[in-house]
Design a protein around this motif. Structure first.
Motif, PDB file in Angstrom:
ATOM      1  N   GLU A  23       0.279  -1.088   0.290  1.00 22.63           N
ATOM      2  CA  GLU A  23       0.339  -0.245   0.039  1.00 22.63           C
ATOM      3  C   GLU A  23       0.411   1.744  -0.040  1.00 22.63           C
ATOM      4  OE1 GLU A  23      -3.062   0.165  -0.451  1.00 22.63           O
ATOM      5  OE2 GLU A  23      -3.677  -1.553   0.050  1.00 22.63           O
ATOM      6  N   LEU A  24       0.550   2.155  -1.054  1.00 20.39           N
ATOM      7  CA  LEU A  24       1.690   3.724  -0.562  1.00 20.39           C
ATOM      8  C   LEU A  24       0.372   4.102  -0.311  1.00 20.39           C
ATOM      9  CD1 LEU A  24       3.330   2.835  -4.250  1.00 20.39           C
ATOM     10  CD2 LEU A  24       3.817   2.870  -1.985  1.00 20.39           C
ATOM     11  N   GLY A  25      -0.606   4.426  -0.330  1.00 22.31           N
ATOM     12  CA  GLY A  25      -2.107   5.493  -0.278  1.00 22.31           C
ATOM     13  C   GLY A  25      -2.068   5.391   1.085  1.00 22.31           C
ATOM     14  N   VAL A  26      -1.541   4.747   2.694  1.00 24.19           N
ATOM     15  CA  VAL A  26      -2.220   4.200   3.547  1.00 24.19           C
ATOM     16  C   VAL A  26      -1.017   5.656   4.717  1.00 24.19           C
ATOM     17  CG1 VAL A  26      -2.303   3.320   5.756  1.00 24.19           C
ATOM     18  CG2 VAL A  26      -3.340   2.216   3.562  1.00 24.19           C
ATOM     19  N   ARG A  27      -1.781   5.942   5.323  1.00 21.45           N
ATOM     20  CA  ARG A  27      -0.256   7.511   6.137  1.00 21.45           C
ATOM     21  C   ARG A  27      -0.625   6.714   7.268  1.00 21.45           C
ATOM     22  NH1 ARG A  27      -4.914   9.980   3.331  1.00 21.45           N
ATOM     23  NH2 ARG A  27      -5.849   9.890   5.275  1.00 21.45           N
ATOM     24  N   VAL A  28       0.556   6.857   7.433  1.00 21.42           N
ATOM     25  CA  VAL A  28       1.269   6.290   8.764  1.00 21.42           C
ATOM     26  C   VAL A  28       1.942   7.258  10.316  1.00 21.42           C
ATOM     27  CG1 VAL A  28       2.674   4.835  10.277  1.00 21.42           C
ATOM     28  CG2 VAL A  28       1.631   3.940   7.630  1.00 21.42           C
ATOM     29  N   THR A  29       1.629   7.651  11.216  1.00 21.69           N
ATOM     30  CA  THR A  29       2.150   9.093  12.187  1.00 21.69           C
ATOM     31  C   THR A  29       1.917   7.956  13.177  1.00 21.69           C
ATOM     32  OG1 THR A  29       0.098  10.157  10.943  1.00 21.69           O
ATOM     33  CG2 THR A  29       1.029  10.803  13.129  1.00 21.69           C
ATOM     34  N   VAL A  30       3.405   8.469  13.510  1.00 25.08           N
ATOM     35  CA  VAL A  30       3.713   8.038  15.214  1.00 25.08           C
ATOM     36  C   VAL A  30       3.338   9.160  15.544  1.00 25.08           C
ATOM     37  CG1 VAL A  30       5.658   6.870  16.085  1.00 25.08           C
ATOM     38  CG2 VAL A  30       4.905   6.670  14.189  1.00 25.08           C
ATOM     39  N   ARG A  31       3.171   9.072  17.301  1.00 31.12           N
ATOM     40  CA  ARG A  31       2.878   9.697  17.919  1.00 31.12           C
ATOM     41  C   ARG A  31       3.404   9.081  19.359  1.00 31.12           C
ATOM     42  NH1 ARG A  31       3.018  13.142  14.874  1.00 31.12           N
ATOM     43  NH2 ARG A  31       1.462  14.161  14.392  1.00 31.12           N
ATOM     44  N   GLY A  32       4.059   9.448  20.242  1.00 36.14           N
ATOM     45  CA  GLY A  32       4.736   8.920  21.577  1.00 36.14           C
ATOM     46  C   GLY A  32       4.813   7.346  20.870  1.00 36.14           C
ATOM     47  N   LEU A  37      -3.336   5.028  11.788  1.00 41.03           N
ATOM     48  CA  LEU A  37      -3.765   5.052  10.093  1.00 41.03           C
ATOM     49  C   LEU A  37      -4.669   5.402   9.573  1.00 41.03           C
ATOM     50  CD1 LEU A  37      -2.668   0.777  10.203  1.00 41.03           C
ATOM     51  CD2 LEU A  37      -1.416   2.240   9.616  1.00 41.03           C
ATOM     52  N   SER A  38      -4.258   5.623   8.580  1.00 46.61           N
ATOM     53  CA  SER A  38      -5.623   6.429   7.830  1.00 46.61           C
ATOM     54  C   SER A  38      -5.933   5.830   6.256  1.00 46.61           C
ATOM     55  CB  SER A  38      -5.698   7.867   8.465  1.00 46.61           C
ATOM     56  OG  SER A  38      -4.333   8.828   7.703  1.00 46.61           O
ATOM     57  N   GLY A  39      -7.233   6.373   6.126  1.00 44.89           N
ATOM     58  CA  GLY A  39      -6.714   6.323   3.964  1.00 44.89           C
ATOM     59  C   GLY A  39      -8.022   5.072   3.863  1.00 44.89           C
ATOM     60  N   ASP A  40      -8.309   4.451   2.813  1.00 44.42           N
ATOM     61  CA  ASP A  40      -8.212   3.717   1.999  1.00 44.42           C
ATOM     62  C   ASP A  40      -7.986   2.910   1.615  1.00 44.42           C
ATOM     63  OD1 ASP A  40     -10.579   5.564   2.173  1.00 44.42           O
ATOM     64  OD2 ASP A  40     -10.109   6.559   0.655  1.00 44.42           O
ATOM     65  N   VAL A  41      -8.281   1.289   1.814  1.00 48.75           N
ATOM     66  CA  VAL A  41      -8.114   0.212   0.866  1.00 48.75           C
ATOM     67  C   VAL A  41      -8.963  -0.613  -0.171  1.00 48.75           C
ATOM     68  CG1 VAL A  41      -5.882  -0.218   2.200  1.00 48.75           C
ATOM     69  CG2 VAL A  41      -7.955  -1.379   3.151  1.00 48.75           C
ATOM     70  N   ALA A  42      -9.220  -1.735  -0.051  1.00 52.44           N
ATOM     71  CA  ALA A  42     -10.290  -1.969  -1.567  1.00 52.44           C
ATOM     72  C   ALA A  42     -11.073  -3.345  -0.144  1.00 52.44           C
ATOM     73  CB  ALA A  42      -8.845  -2.715  -1.922  1.00 52.44           C
TER      74      ALA A  42
END
Length: 82
Positions: A23-32, A37-42
């Protein structure tokens, strides 16, 4: 680059390169010690695989999966172009 940004980049790479996800369109954010994970998958299987890949890459982190399943099927009916 902060350690959180560095970790997020490594996790994005893991998600992009793992054959279960690719997946290239999934956003990954790290906080502590949390990964968001956010975005769309099929499909739901791909959504679950994202968590599995991230858990393997960073088992010490808590994962919050806000990825939506949006099936990409054949269009229904005709498109009306005007």
């Amino acid at each position: 680059m902060s350690s959180e940004q560095y970790l997020a980049a490594n996790l994005r790479r893991a998600v992009a390169e793992d054959p279960r996800t690719a997946e290239l369109g999934v956003r990954v954010t790290v906080r502590g010690d949390h990964v968001m994970l956010s975005g769309d998958v099929a499909c739901a299987e791909r959504r679950a695989a994202l968590e599995e890949v991230l858990h393997e890459a960073a088992p010490e982190l808590t994962i919050f999966n806000d990825v939506r399943v949006t099936p990409a099927g054949e269009p229904e009916g005709e498109e009306d172009l005007r």
